[in-house]
Design an enzyme around this catalytic site. Structure first.
Site, PDB file in Angstrom:
ATOM      1  N   GLN A  71      -8.411   9.593  11.827  1.00  0.00           N
ATOM      2  CA  GLN A  71      -8.584  10.402  10.624  1.00  0.00           C
ATOM      3  C   GLN A  71      -8.463  11.601  10.832  1.00  0.00           C
ATOM      4  OE1 GLN A  71      -9.852   8.792   7.379  1.00  0.00           O
ATOM      5  NE2 GLN A  71      -8.331   7.555   8.250  1.00  0.00           N
TER       6      GLN A  71
ATOM      7  N   HIS B 190     -10.640  -2.943   0.867  1.00  0.00           N
ATOM      8  CA  HIS B 190     -10.980  -3.897   2.141  1.00  0.00           C
ATOM      9  C   HIS B 190     -11.542  -3.281   3.179  1.00  0.00           C
ATOM     10  CE1 HIS B 190      -7.282  -6.592   0.771  1.00  0.00           C
ATOM     11  NE2 HIS B 190      -8.020  -6.626  -0.140  1.00  0.00           N
TER      12      HIS B 190
ATOM     13  N   ASN C 296      -3.197   5.130  -8.250  1.00  0.00           N
ATOM     14  CA  ASN C 296      -3.119   4.417  -6.959  1.00  0.00           C
ATOM     15  C   ASN C 296      -3.176   2.705  -7.396  1.00  0.00           C
ATOM     16  OD1 ASN C 296      -5.477   3.013  -4.621  1.00  0.00           O
ATOM     17  ND2 ASN C 296      -3.589   3.783  -3.791  1.00  0.00           N
TER      18      ASN C 296
ATOM     19  N   HIS D 126     -10.377   2.095  -1.262  1.00  0.00           N
ATOM     20  CA  HIS D 126     -10.673   1.772  -0.219  1.00  0.00           C
ATOM     21  C   HIS D 126     -11.313   0.482  -0.007  1.00  0.00           C
ATOM     22  CE1 HIS D 126     -10.055   4.103   4.000  1.00  0.00           C
ATOM     23  NE2 HIS D 126      -8.749   3.836   3.335  1.00  0.00           N
TER      24      HIS D 126
ATOM     25  N   ARG E 162      -8.146  14.805   1.661  1.00  0.00           N
ATOM     26  CA  ARG E 162      -7.121  15.270   2.146  1.00  0.00           C
ATOM     27  C   ARG E 162      -5.757  15.334   1.404  1.00  0.00           C
ATOM     28  NH1 ARG E 162      -8.979  12.472   6.275  1.00  0.00           N
ATOM     29  NH2 ARG E 162      -7.714  10.563   6.299  1.00  0.00           N
TER      30      ARG E 162
ATOM     31  N   GLN F  56     -10.824   2.515  10.146  1.00  0.00           N
ATOM     32  CA  GLN F  56     -10.660   3.677  10.585  1.00  0.00           C
ATOM     33  C   GLN F  56     -12.066   4.134  10.835  1.00  0.00           C
ATOM     34  OE1 GLN F  56      -9.388   3.046   7.635  1.00  0.00           O
ATOM     35  NE2 GLN F  56      -7.498   3.177   7.537  1.00  0.00           N
TER      36      GLN F  56
ATOM     37  N   HIS G 282       0.761  -1.167   0.092  1.00  0.00           N
ATOM     38  CA  HIS G 282      -0.098  -0.104  -0.118  1.00  0.00           C
ATOM     39  C   HIS G 282       0.899   1.257   0.041  1.00  0.00           C
ATOM     40  CE1 HIS G 282      -3.735   1.863   0.743  1.00  0.00           C
ATOM     41  NE2 HIS G 282      -3.405   2.965   1.567  1.00  0.00           N
TER      42      HIS G 282
END
Lengths: 743, 198
Positions: free
Chosen positions: A307, A82, A527, A80, A101, A233, A34
């Protein structure tokens, strides 16, 4: 922790001693796929911009396109997958938060979000009841999570795509994309500089959530994944909104030397990357970090993925200005350390040094791996697939099947839950056109955005799948009147150690790189998400392309709806070889009507696609076109139906002249997926001007007229009826498919 | 004239409102931070949409207790023009400037779509001269307006219903299809959405 024995030996060698527990945790997240891109880095160098960035002084969080007037547009996509499989609402929500972000950390105001989603089947009977019910649960939760987070944070969600397939049942794909605007002379840097400068922790406090999230993301999902729910998260969009406003306000002061968000790997990633990029050292006292629980260890603090947090370097003596702004917004700001010139990141807790190693060990020393690729058998078989065994079916009946299949049906149920218009810059909304268009204040130009990709095409021909994702997204923005200018990619694949998966990945990336190069729209960010697999198997290889296009004048954008008044309808084509599969290989028609996933898509004509896109954009700018829609999944008749549905209109067309090369099969005429075909609407006195500008090789054939008064969709080929149906009936099938599954 | 755009943490429509007032309407406009206590020098007040305080606790409830809201109430009671849109609607209801409250949409989901509104009241300073039927976008999760039967009778009897959803497309289940209300003297408008140039 996800490190191999060889990697551990390498750590011992680099460090010259045994690592502490905290160091080992930090290295393992930074060397996870990752963060470390172990299996993808060598392949990603196919992207020229990526290569330049890696060879230069490191690359920033998101790439940028200069649109003139001192304005830069930045964009990036991130997966995102998983977290969303384990906790769909929070998984998707924090995916949105994380990508937003990445954008404002560059000093850019986030102006739009997009998303690309893949789920298991949601129709009864398409899989075991348990699987269908689970897929619906994940689908509903993900959309709800995106809706709640994106709406609250005040960034419009303007476009996206959703597809359903059994191969995503155990491992959904949730890729979120964000776009931002920044004054070119105010772009923020993430490279720390200036020994003695204070390091400031900004935003929400750190808790014990999301510890080892990046490692979790770099492994396959299995029975134990449920127990990893604490690795997911928890997002707070209000906290994010506060951090956006405070960050942008703080950046305006000039007191910030550099800044980075805390995303995957939290404090570990932000401290080591900022120090690594700036070739400086950083001394951090964790006792100063705002904590939700005060008994947190150094290990937990460094690995938490709580976060809505940022890390900034202030110019010495100006830290109070930054702190005051964050306090005004009601959030936290604490000096937690200082830069030095050692190149070492030193982490202390309760007065004891818990980690002390070179930043570059974490950021630059992660090993990379190359696997010998092996072409999967299905790709080989796909090339020799023959249509002889495919029986022709009634085209009208097939059209209704396509309209009511969830992957092609209206996504109103989804996008109605998203605020598409907050910030009041959206000028072409979801469902209105092939891409969304923003009219940002401060420029006349329009920004067209689209995210697109096909797992099925990529599974059958990975190179074509990569090319087509780029080309389709480009054609989509061009259909609104924009020239494609930049690409961000989300690459979702299975286990890269599998030679077949590695083959898919390598070929798809090559396809993306070639198509982006041909269009002159570079890949500026992206990504990679590997290990997308579960007990239910691995996902379809799914490269997703976020495309940005630029219109000279946002007010001139067009949609796909046939207009209120009658107009001519034409088919624009570029030269492409339809082969023996006639665009039915790996088509939605074959999958949906014949329940067969065989054959291969047609490879696009890359050079001519750029000409097509530019001709479309120029024609829109010259106000010669009224509407445009590209022929994609579902083929020409499906595209016509969508244009009629969107405009509450009808049409009467004859495809005999335009598609004679497909004439051996009427289903290929109706539903063949031929890259480089676009249906356009125009007034008859524009026809000559449109033809005059057609580049060499492209053709425009008038196929008929719109029929706003009859509201009847009629299409024929050589005297045979393809469809003859009321638009309202088509619309019912199209609009009720997803609500029908979810109610 | 200069308008105040009240800014709470979590306001989302503050920036486009300010821009729109300056550029579309052509009046001066300034942000007023929620911790301020005075509206001196302002001729109108705009309470913007968004998710003030994340809409935690209850939509608009925390914002309605902000220091500036005392000044907004005083300004409204003195006849000053006040408009609250979307989250601003919720905040003004919570502040007690008009009866009623806003609940979670009937379908329990956020809804973003175009609706047709009928301008019912034709005499208040906000609705005078507005087209009889307007098409505008709405976007809210908690937009179901409710009030008790007495209050409803009073609103209707006093011509205080500013806007009503028409064409059977009430997107949230609001009582009597109400999309906006004005106070008795017509200087305070609360609506779920407004055309930006109005």
């Amino acid at each position: 922790m996800g490190l191999t024995d060889q990697e551990y030996d390498l750590i011992l060698k680099l460090l010259g001693r045994e690592p502490t527990m905290t160091e080992l945790g930090m290295i393992s997240v930074m060397w996870s796929e990752h963060c470390g891109y172990k299996y993808s880095r060598p392949i990603l160098s196919y992207f020229s911009e990526y290569k330049k960035a890696m060879e230069g002084d490191g690359h920033e969080n998101a790439g940028m396109i200069n649109i003139g007037n001192n304005i830069g547009v930045v964009m990036k996509v991130e997966s995102h997958n998983h977290p969303s499989a384990v906790e769909p609402h929070q998984g998707a929500a924090t995916g949105v938060g994380g990508i937003i972000r990445d954008i404002f950390t560059m000093g850019a105001r986030p102006i739009a979000c997009l998303n690309s989603l893949r789920f298991g089947p949601i129709r009864d009977g398409e899989a075991d009841e348990e699987v269908v019910s689970f897929s619906k649960h994940i689908f509903e939760g993900v959309v709800d999570g995106i809706s709640r987070y994106g709406n609250c944070v005040g960034v419009p969600t303007i476009a996206g795509e959703v597809a359903f397939h059994r191969r995503y049942a155990g491992n959904p794909l949730v890729n979120a994309m964000c776009v931002g605007m920044v004054d070119l002379d105010e772009v923020a840097s993430a490279g720390a500089d200036g020994p003695g400068n204070p390091v400031i922790y900004l935003g929400s406090a750190t808790g014990k959530d999301g510890i080892h999230g990046a490692t979790f993301a770099s492994d396959a999902l299995n029975e134990d994944s449920e127990s990893q729910r604490p690795n997911v998260q928890i997002g707070d969009p209000f906290a994010e909104k506060i951090v956006i406003e405070a960050t942008l306000e703080a950046l305006k002061t000039g007191a910030v030397q550099s800044i980075q968000d805390m995303g995957a790997a939290g404090l570990t990633c932000s401290t080591t990357e900022m120090a690594g990029k700036g070739n400086v050292g950083m001394d951090v006292d964790l006792d100063k970090v705002p904590m939700r629980e005060d008994d947190m260890t150094a290990y937990e603090l460094m690995l938490s993925e709580s976060q809505e947090r940022m890390l900034a370097i202030a110019h010495k003596g100006r830290e109070q200005e930054i702190i005051d702004i964050f306090h005004k917004w009601g959030t936290q700001a604490e000096v937690i350390g200082y830069l030095n010139d050692t190149g070492m990141v030193t982490i202390s807790r309760h007065g004891k040094v818990e980690a002390d190693f070179p930043a570059k060990l974490l950021t630059d020393e992660c090993p990379t791996y190359v696997v010998e690729p092996v072409e999967p058998q299905n790709c080989i078989d796909a090339r020799t697939f023959s249509l002889d065994t495919v029986e022709q079916t009634d085209p009208q009946d097939s059209l209704f099947k396509l309209l009511s299949c969830p992957t092609l049906a209206s996504k109103r149920w989804v996008y109605q839950q998203y605020d598409q218009q907050v910030q009041t810059q959206t000028t072409l909304l979801p469902g209105q056109g092939d891409a969304a268009v923003l009219a940002p204040r401060g420029t006349r130009k329009g920004v067209a955005l689209k995210i697109d990709g096909s797992g099925l095409w990529t599974m059958q021909d990975p190179y074509a799948g990569g090319c087509l994702a780029v080309i389709e997204a480009a054609r989509n923005v061009a259909c609104t009147g924009a020239k494609p200018v930049g690409v961000t990619d989300g690459l979702n694949f299975g286990d890269p150690r599998d030679p077949g998966v590695y083959f898919q990945f390598e070929r798809a990336v090559r396809g993306i790189a070639d198509a982006a190069e041909a269009l002159g729209a570079p890949v500026i960010s992206g990504n990679v998400s590997f290990y997308n697999q579960s007990e239910l198997g691995e996902v379809l290889p799914t490269p997703l392309i976020g495309m940005m296009g630029l219109l000279e004048d946002a007010n001139k954008r067009i949609g796909m709806a046939l207009p209120e008044n009658a107009c001519k309808i034409g088919l624009v084509k570029l030269p492409v070889e339809a082969g023996s599969q006639l665009g039915l290989g790996a088509s939605t028609y074959l999958t949906e009507v014949h329940k067969r996933e065989e054959g291969a898509p047609i490879r696009p004509n890359l050079r001519a696609e750029k000409d097509l896109c530019h001709w479309l954009a120029d024609s829109v700018n010259d106000e010669l076109l009224l509407c445009a829609h590209d022929v994609s999944e579902g083929g020409t008749v499906f595209a016509l139906a969508e244009m009629c549905i969107a405009g509450d209109s009808g049409c009467e067309v004859d495809l005999s002249g335009a598609l004679s090369e497909l004439g051996s099969r009427i289903d290929a005429v109706a539903f063949g997926e031929i890259p480089g075909h676009v249906v356009v609407g125009f007034e008859s006195d524009s026809e000559q001007a449109l033809r005059d500008k057609l580049p060499n090789g492209l053709t425009l054939t008038v196929i008929g007229d719109s029929a706003p008064d009859s509201g009847q969709v009629k299409a024929t080929f050589n005297g045979q009826t393809l469809v003859d149906s009321q638009t309202s009936d088509l619309k019912d099938a199209y609009e009720s498919a997803i609500p029908g599954c979810m109610d | 004239m200069k308008a105040a755009v009240i800014q709470f943490p979590g306001s989302n429509c503050d920036q486009d409102a300010l821009w729109s007032m300056r550029n579309d309407v052509g009046i001066g406009a300034e942000y007023v931070w929620h911790e301020e206590t005075s509206l001196d020098g302002f001729g109108a007040v705009f309470v913007p949409g968004g998710f003030s305080y994340g809409d935690y606790l209850r939509c608009g409830s925390m914002a309605s207790e902000s220091p500036i809201m005392q000044a907004v109430k005083g300004f409204a009671n003195a006849g000053g023009p006040v408009i609250g849109v979307c989250n601003g609607f919720q905040i003004l209801c919570e502040a007690g400037l008009l009866p009623g409250a806003l609940l979670l949409n009937q379908e329990q989901k956020f809804v973003c779509q175009d609706v047709h509104l009928e301008a019912v009241n034709r005499t208040s300073m906000w609705t005078e001269g507005v087209d009889r039927v307007i098409r505008i976008p709405v976007a809210h999760g908690e937009g179901r307006y409710i009030c008790d039967a007495d209050a409803l009778a009073e609103l209707e009897g006093n011509d205080q219903v500013a806007f009503r959803y028409v064409g059977g497309n009430n997107p949230n289940g609001s009582v009597d299809d109400i999309a906006g209300v004005v106070n008795l003297s017509g200087n305070v408008l609360e609506a779920l959405s407004v055309v930006h140039s109005s």
